[in-house]
Structure formats: structure tokens, C-alpha cells
Design an enzyme around this catalytic site. Structure first.
Site, short mmCIF file in Angstrom:
data_model
loop_
_atom_site.label_atom_id
_atom_site.label_comp_id
_atom_site.label_asym_id
_atom_site.label_seq_id
_atom_site.Cartn_x
_atom_site.Cartn_y
_atom_site.Cartn_z
N ASP A 10 0.78 -1.30 -0.01
CA ASP A 10 -0.02 -0.09 -0.05
C ASP A 10 0.82 1.18 0.12
OD1 ASP A 10 -1.68 2.21 0.82
OD2 ASP A 10 -2.60 0.96 2.37
N ASN A 24 -6.83 12.56 -11.18
CA ASN A 24 -7.55 12.81 -12.42
C ASN A 24 -7.34 14.38 -12.70
OD1 ASN A 24 -9.82 14.22 -11.16
ND2 ASN A 24 -10.28 12.40 -10.00
N ASP A 34 -6.05 6.91 -5.50
CA ASP A 34 -6.37 8.50 -5.13
C ASP A 34 -7.21 8.75 -3.94
OD1 ASP A 34 -6.59 11.30 -5.54
OD2 ASP A 34 -7.82 11.17 -7.48
N THR A 118 -3.11 1.92 -14.54
CA THR A 118 -3.54 0.87 -14.89
C THR A 118 -4.80 0.08 -14.10
OG1 THR A 118 -2.05 -0.40 -12.94
CG2 THR A 118 -1.22 -0.09 -15.11
N TYR A 121 -8.20 3.74 -15.23
CA TYR A 121 -7.93 4.12 -16.50
C TYR A 121 -7.65 3.13 -17.74
CZ TYR A 121 -8.21 9.31 -15.23
OH TYR A 121 -8.65 10.52 -14.89
#
Ligand code: AR6
Length: 167
Positions: A10, A24, A34, A118, A121
Site C-alpha cells: 500500500d 485525475n 487516489d 493501470t 484508466y
């Protein structure tokens, strides 16, 4: 010369100077890594992000890390995969290069990358791993302050790909 390492884990737990976020263009949060970074950093991160006026695909912007162990978060915006003929490869490479540049401008000694683009998106993982590793390798010699680049893979598939590419 800086060392490259790969781990499975993580990214919000990594004790490095800067972690990279797969954001984004709004920089106002989202899902995936995110969402995990915003949850771990606390609401002050979103407040700082609101003042950045977004970010273009392939570029990156830096904030503080707030409650994270990392001092900084470098928010980069990867390309959405649209078949491969829309400069996806160049834009993904640019994410890694710009993030390294910004980390150096802030005299970071260590930086951790997630597998940008990956997840949500949809960028093919094998090609993304090749691009990420090649871009970091191509920039290693010119890095002055960074002595460790960490690839933090969340899923087993990415971890295996990175291990075989780095061998
Ligand atoms: N630590 C490390 N990697 C993680 C973690 C974590 N805690 N959680 C997920 N990953 P994604 P994208 C991996 O979807 O494809 C957001 O909504 C995940 O397994 O987070 O660039 C943004 O706001 C995958 O390998 O990012 C954008 O709208 C990698 O992180 C959009 O998603 C990237 O997956 C960006 O999509």
C-alpha cells in the site's frame, strides 16, 4: 546512481520523501489509489488540491503529505487508455518523468510510484510496466537528489510484471 526497488503493498504506508498519486485532471480526489491517499492524508490534502486549479494529463503537481508518512504527494494524471493511438504511451512516460523532475526540485531523496493508469484508466499492465521502468531507467543518471525509486504494486499481476522486467 539511484536504485530501483519493487514491492507489493500500500503506497500510503511508505516511508519515502514523496509518494506519487494517480489522480485525475480535477485533482479533487477519486477512487483507487487516489481515494486511499486522500483518506490517509486527511482533509487538509483536498483543501490544498483545490488551490492547484487541476493538472493536465501527463503533467504533475506537488502538495504536502499531511498525515501520511511521506512529506509530499506528487499528483500526476495518467492517460485514459483509448486503444493506444492517442499518445497514451508518451503521456504515461511523461507522468513518470515530470514526477521525478518535481521530486528533484523539492530535493527529495526517495520517491514511490503506484502503477499509474493501470486501474480505472485501463492502460494495459504489461505495456505500462515497460514504459514506467524504461522512463525511470532513462532518467536515473541525471537524478541528483533521489537515491531510491520504489515501484509499489498493489496487485499480484503488476508485482510479477515488475519483478520480471527488473530482473
Ligand atoms: N497503494 C498502491 N497502489 C494502489 C492502491 C494503494 N493503496 N490502491 C490501488 N492501487 P487507479 P488510474 C493501484 O485506478 O488507473 C481515480 O478515481 C491499482 O491496483 O487508482 O490511474 C482517479 O481520481 C492500480 O494498479 O488509477 C482517477 O479518476 C493502480 O493503483 C482514476 O482513478 C492505479 O489504479 C485514475 O485511474
Amino acid at each position: 546512481m539511484a536504485k530501483i526497488r519493487v514491492i507489493q503493498g500500500d503506497i500510503t504506508r511508505q516511508m519515502v520523501d514523496a509518494i506519487v498519486n494517480a489522480a485525475n485532471p480535477s485533482l479533487l480526489g477519486g477512487g483507487g489509489v487516489d481515494g486511499a491517499i486522500h483518506r490517509a492524508a486527511g482533509p487538509e490534502l483536498l483543501a490544498e488540491c483545490r488551490r492547484l486549479n487541476g493538472c493536465k494529463t501527463g503533467d504533475a503537481k506537488i502538495t504536502k503529505g499531511y498525515r501520511l508518512p511521506a512529506s509530499y504527494v506528487i499528483h500526476t494524471v495518467g492517460p485514459v487508455w483509448r486503444g493506444g493511438a492517442h499518445q497514451e504511451a508518451e503521456l504515461l512516460s511523461s507522468c513518470y518523468r515530470r514526477s521525478l523532475d518535481i521530486a528533484e526540485e523539492h530535493t527529495c531523496t526517495s520517491i514511490a510510484f503506484p502503477n499509474v493508469s493501470t486501474g480505472i484508466y485501463g492502460f494495459p499492465k504489461e505495456l505500462a510496466a515497460e514504459i514506467a521502468i524504461r522512463t525511470v531507467n532513462d532518467n536515473l543518471e541525471r537524478l541528483l537528489t533521489i537515491d531510491e525509486v520504489l515501484f509499489v504494486c498493489f496487485d499480484q499481476e503488476n508485482y510479477s510484471l515488475y519483478q520480471s522486467h527488473l530482473r
